[in-house]
Design a protein around this motif. Structure first.
Motif, PDB file in Angstrom:
ATOM      1  N   ARG A 192       0.743  -1.246  -0.043  1.00 41.81           N
ATOM      2  CA  ARG A 192      -0.096   0.041   0.002  1.00 41.81           C
ATOM      3  C   ARG A 192       0.814   1.081   0.161  1.00 41.81           C
ATOM      4  NH1 ARG A 192      -1.752  -3.765   3.273  1.00 41.81           N
ATOM      5  NH2 ARG A 192      -4.005  -4.372   3.659  1.00 41.81           N
ATOM      6  N   TRP A 193       0.673   1.915  -0.950  1.00 34.97           N
ATOM      7  CA  TRP A 193       1.587   3.577  -0.947  1.00 34.97           C
ATOM      8  C   TRP A 193       0.131   4.583  -0.880  1.00 34.97           C
ATOM      9  CZ3 TRP A 193       1.555  -0.572  -4.172  1.00 34.97           C
ATOM     10  CH2 TRP A 193       1.485   0.357  -6.288  1.00 34.97           C
ATOM     11  N   LEU A 194       0.509   5.846  -1.629  1.00 33.22           N
ATOM     12  CA  LEU A 194       0.412   6.859  -1.703  1.00 33.22           C
ATOM     13  C   LEU A 194       1.325   7.274  -3.278  1.00 33.22           C
ATOM     14  CD1 LEU A 194      -0.620   8.959   0.899  1.00 33.22           C
ATOM     15  CD2 LEU A 194      -2.256   7.405   0.141  1.00 33.22           C
ATOM     16  N   GLN A 195       0.347   7.758  -4.293  1.00 26.27           N
ATOM     17  CA  GLN A 195       1.303   8.420  -5.296  1.00 26.27           C
ATOM     18  C   GLN A 195       0.570  10.404  -4.772  1.00 26.27           C
ATOM     19  OE1 GLN A 195       0.275   7.051  -9.266  1.00 26.27           O
ATOM     20  NE2 GLN A 195       1.747   5.988  -8.960  1.00 26.27           N
ATOM     21  N   VAL A 196       1.623  11.070  -5.095  1.00 28.44           N
ATOM     22  CA  VAL A 196       0.785  12.038  -5.360  1.00 28.44           C
ATOM     23  C   VAL A 196       2.009  12.916  -6.661  1.00 28.44           C
ATOM     24  CG1 VAL A 196       1.549  13.929  -3.673  1.00 28.44           C
ATOM     25  CG2 VAL A 196       1.445  12.313  -2.599  1.00 28.44           C
ATOM     26  N   ASP A 197       1.138  13.272  -7.253  1.00 28.00           N
ATOM     27  CA  ASP A 197       1.499  14.395  -7.758  1.00 28.00           C
ATOM     28  C   ASP A 197       2.206  15.884  -7.770  1.00 28.00           C
ATOM     29  OD1 ASP A 197       0.291  12.442  -9.680  1.00 28.00           O
ATOM     30  OD2 ASP A 197      -0.720  12.887  -9.920  1.00 28.00           O
ATOM     31  N   ARG A 198       3.078  15.242  -6.828  1.00 24.23           N
ATOM     32  CA  ARG A 198       3.876  16.510  -6.422  1.00 24.23           C
ATOM     33  C   ARG A 198       5.575  15.916  -6.525  1.00 24.23           C
ATOM     34  NH1 ARG A 198      -0.131  18.903  -2.109  1.00 24.23           N
ATOM     35  NH2 ARG A 198      -1.571  17.688  -1.797  1.00 24.23           N
ATOM     36  N   PRO A 199       6.294  17.049  -6.054  1.00 26.26           N
ATOM     37  CA  PRO A 199       7.686  16.929  -6.085  1.00 26.26           C
ATOM     38  C   PRO A 199       8.153  16.020  -4.644  1.00 26.26           C
ATOM     39  CG  PRO A 199       7.620  19.018  -6.652  1.00 26.26           C
ATOM     40  CD  PRO A 199       6.632  18.322  -7.228  1.00 26.26           C
ATOM     41  N   PRO A 200       8.944  15.550  -4.296  1.00 28.43           N
ATOM     42  CA  PRO A 200       9.101  15.154  -2.949  1.00 28.43           C
ATOM     43  C   PRO A 200       9.562  16.289  -2.509  1.00 28.43           C
ATOM     44  CG  PRO A 200      10.586  13.594  -4.382  1.00 28.43           C
ATOM     45  CD  PRO A 200       9.567  15.100  -5.743  1.00 28.43           C
ATOM     46  N   LEU A 222      -2.155   6.385   6.033  1.00 29.11           N
ATOM     47  CA  LEU A 222      -2.153   6.388   4.428  1.00 29.11           C
ATOM     48  C   LEU A 222      -2.915   7.183   4.443  1.00 29.11           C
ATOM     49  CD1 LEU A 222      -0.953   3.680   2.789  1.00 29.11           C
ATOM     50  CD2 LEU A 222       0.395   5.759   2.765  1.00 29.11           C
ATOM     51  N   ARG A 223      -4.149   6.623   5.512  1.00 28.84           N
ATOM     52  CA  ARG A 223      -5.921   7.637   4.738  1.00 28.84           C
ATOM     53  C   ARG A 223      -5.304   8.935   5.085  1.00 28.84           C
ATOM     54  NH1 ARG A 223     -10.572   9.013   6.368  1.00 28.84           N
ATOM     55  NH2 ARG A 223      -9.353   8.767   8.947  1.00 28.84           N
ATOM     56  N   ARG A 224      -5.362   8.691   6.534  1.00 23.93           N
ATOM     57  CA  ARG A 224      -5.198  10.435   7.056  1.00 23.93           C
ATOM     58  C   ARG A 224      -4.053  11.526   6.515  1.00 23.93           C
ATOM     59  NH1 ARG A 224      -5.737   9.988  14.161  1.00 23.93           N
ATOM     60  NH2 ARG A 224      -7.820   7.854  14.049  1.00 23.93           N
ATOM     61  N   LEU A 225      -3.326  10.603   6.300  1.00 17.48           N
ATOM     62  CA  LEU A 225      -1.939  11.547   5.083  1.00 17.48           C
ATOM     63  C   LEU A 225      -3.094  12.341   3.794  1.00 17.48           C
ATOM     64  CD1 LEU A 225      -0.004  12.222   5.045  1.00 17.48           C
ATOM     65  CD2 LEU A 225       1.959  10.522   4.132  1.00 17.48           C
ATOM     66  N   MET A 226      -4.129  10.958   2.971  1.00 15.73           N
ATOM     67  CA  MET A 226      -5.139  11.417   2.058  1.00 15.73           C
ATOM     68  C   MET A 226      -5.380  12.536   2.186  1.00 15.73           C
ATOM     69  SD  MET A 226      -5.889   8.118   0.552  1.00 15.73           S
ATOM     70  CE  MET A 226      -6.839   9.495  -1.367  1.00 15.73           C
ATOM     71  N   VAL A 227      -6.009  12.733   4.163  1.00 17.83           N
ATOM     72  CA  VAL A 227      -6.537  14.111   3.864  1.00 17.83           C
ATOM     73  C   VAL A 227      -5.904  14.772   3.991  1.00 17.83           C
ATOM     74  CG1 VAL A 227      -8.472  14.697   5.830  1.00 17.83           C
ATOM     75  CG2 VAL A 227      -8.866  13.012   5.181  1.00 17.83           C
ATOM     76  N   ALA A 228      -5.220  14.663   4.705  1.00 20.11           N
ATOM     77  CA  ALA A 228      -3.397  16.181   5.276  1.00 20.11           C
ATOM     78  C   ALA A 228      -3.494  17.025   3.739  1.00 20.11           C
ATOM     79  CB  ALA A 228      -2.316  16.120   5.913  1.00 20.11           C
ATOM     80  N   LEU A 229      -3.017  15.539   2.852  1.00 19.92           N
ATOM     81  CA  LEU A 229      -2.275  16.161   1.472  1.00 19.92           C
ATOM     82  C   LEU A 229      -3.512  17.206   0.565  1.00 19.92           C
ATOM     83  CD1 LEU A 229      -0.460  13.581   0.826  1.00 19.92           C
ATOM     84  CD2 LEU A 229       0.322  15.574   1.586  1.00 19.92           C
ATOM     85  N   GLY A 230      -4.932  17.208   0.754  1.00 13.55           N
ATOM     86  CA  GLY A 230      -5.722  17.305   0.607  1.00 13.55           C
ATOM     87  C   GLY A 230      -7.503  16.937   0.038  1.00 13.55           C
ATOM     88  N   VAL A 231      -7.014  15.259   0.192  1.00 13.81           N
ATOM     89  CA  VAL A 231      -9.129  14.538   0.060  1.00 13.81           C
ATOM     90  C   VAL A 231      -9.042  14.835   0.640  1.00 13.81           C
ATOM     91  CG1 VAL A 231      -9.180  12.209  -0.777  1.00 13.81           C
ATOM     92  CG2 VAL A 231      -6.762  13.047  -1.343  1.00 13.81           C
ATOM     93  N   SER A 232     -10.522  14.349   0.666  1.00 14.68           N
ATOM     94  CA  SER A 232     -11.544  14.654   1.823  1.00 14.68           C
ATOM     95  C   SER A 232     -11.664  13.272   2.729  1.00 14.68           C
ATOM     96  CB  SER A 232     -13.359  14.698   1.341  1.00 14.68           C
ATOM     97  OG  SER A 232     -13.708  14.033   0.834  1.00 14.68           O
ATOM     98  N   GLN A 233     -12.741  13.520   3.544  1.00 10.13           N
ATOM     99  CA  GLN A 233     -12.428  11.963   4.618  1.00 10.13           C
ATOM    100  C   GLN A 233     -12.993  10.426   3.680  1.00 10.13           C
ATOM    101  OE1 GLN A 233     -11.417  11.305   6.824  1.00 10.13           O
ATOM    102  NE2 GLN A 233     -11.484  13.412   8.678  1.00 10.13           N
ATOM    103  N   GLU A 234     -14.758  11.491   2.953  1.00  8.21           N
ATOM    104  CA  GLU A 234     -15.414  10.375   2.407  1.00  8.21           C
ATOM    105  C   GLU A 234     -14.772   9.637   1.523  1.00  8.21           C
ATOM    106  OE1 GLU A 234     -16.221  13.508   3.172  1.00  8.21           O
ATOM    107  OE2 GLU A 234     -17.294  13.705   4.449  1.00  8.21           O
TER     108      GLU A 234
END
Length: 371
Positions: A100-108, A221-233
């Motif tokens: 499991r991992w996150l893929q983010v379209d931003r530079p490190p 990972l899910r909580r980090l998604m939220v911190a990066l701009g994704v909604s809870q839902e």
């Protein structure tokens, strides 16, 4: 150890309450709260920073017209429709088998400070913070939400709160890696310890490793998604969708003989093999000091866990005490492409030959996790 297990000679009233009210506790296993463990960092805003320019949204403008208000509303709506999808569409939850991992379209470089702030906001101290190697590791922390919220604790409040303990500690390693398109892959791996009795008399305890918890990795990972701009839902829907689509059985790993030395054959192409080996190194106690994806090499340090367990004061070191440095040997873990498959090998520093017994031990550790 738990509250009931901890000796309470200095608090007879508390002990009496424990005996009288035992069995009244209720546990919320799905709740996660490391902020109340006392290990986190206070992020309160100083008094002199409370009056920021942004607070002017409550001030009344000098003149307002109906046409101007409607134009402003239309501009706001248009900006929202343009900005919000771009904010959430660049964060993707990925899953392949047990990975499991996150893929983010931003530079490190842009992602790293956000990831660091995320762990601080969740109540962790940072033990390793190395943007050069892309490795961030938290200190050991306790999930205080696992402590039963029973009548005893609610009655005594925070006066005796330090007497409560789950008998478990967690730490997380985050690996931030630039992908082939210039974006960022983020991996989170969990390590756990638990306190157990070490004698038949049950009068003393020791800390020992406990199994990795993939559920905790997924939740952060899910909580980090939220911190990066994704909604809870949206974050919950992404995890549910990926889990449903994941293969029932992951690719197999088998130990083979390569030029007279043990190696691991993976039924993965290079990209997936590289990712899987990196996660395995994080999970199994290796320290990745550098990596060269073009050459397919992880440069690692490794300490035999049997040496760690024999060292006096090792577990006190894990939770803040001082301890002598243990000898760590440097190795190169190679990932070689073989068409649609890959081969994992072990070499010493500078490509030197490693004693066969050491290679066998390392290959077994890696293969057991890769299977």
């Amino acid at each position: 150890m738990t509250f009931a297990q901890r000796p309470l000679h200095a608090a007879p009233i508390v002990a009496t309450l424990v005996l009288a009210l035992a069995g009244c506790s209720s546990l919320e296993p799905d709740k996660i709260d490391y902020r109340s463990s006392g290990r986190g960092v206070s992020l309160e805003v100083p008094p002199d920073l409370t009056q920021l320019p942004g607070q002017s949204r409550y001030s009344v403008p000098a003149t307002v017209t109906a046409s101007g208000y409607q134009a402003g509303q239309a501009a706001t709506a248009g900006a929202t429709k343009t900005t919000v999808p771009n904010t959430i569409a660049d964060v993707h939850y990925m899953r392949a088998g047990d990975e499991r991992w996150l893929q983010v379209d931003r530079p490190p470089e842009k992602v790293w400070p956000l990831v660091r702030d995320f762990w601080l906001d969740n109540g962790f101290l940072i033990a390793v913070d190395n943007p050069t190697t892309g490795v961030l590791e938290t200190d050991w922390a306790e999930n205080r939400a696992k402590i039963p919220q029973d009548i005893i604790r609610n009655t005594l409040g925070k006066v005796f709160d330090s007497l409560y303990s789950t008998g478990e500690r967690d730490k997380f390693r985050v690996r931030v890696e630039r992908d082939a398109k210039g974006g960022t892959d983020i991996y989170i791996t969990h390590r756990g310890m638990e306190e157990v009795y070490n004698s038949a008399r049950r009068d003393s305890t020791v800390w020992q490793p406990r199994a990795r918890d993939p559920g905790l990795e997924d939740e952060f990972l899910r909580r980090l998604m939220v911190a990066l701009g994704v909604s809870q839902e949206q974050s919950k829907a992404a995890l549910a969708s990926a889990s449903a689509a994941a293969a029932a059985a992951g690719p197999q790993a088998r130990v083979v003989n390569q030029n007279g030395a043990p190696a691991i054959a993976l039924s993965d192409d290079f990209d997936r093999a590289w990712r899987r080996v990196g996660l395995t190194l994080d999970r199994t106690g290796f320290t990745v000091v550098d990596r060269d994806r073009a050459k397919g090499i992880y440069y690692v340090r490794y300490v035999d866990p049997t040496i760690e367990k024999k060292e006096p004061g090792f577990f006190s070191k894990l939770f803040g005490g001082a301890s002598a440095q243990l000898p760590a040997i440097q190795y190169q873990i190679g990932v070689q492409s073989q068409g649609n498959a890959s081969l994992v090998t072990v070499q010493g520093s500078q490509g030197a030959t490693v004693p066969e017994s050491d290679v066998q031990r390392i290959i077994k550790v890696l293969a057991d996790d890769l299977k």
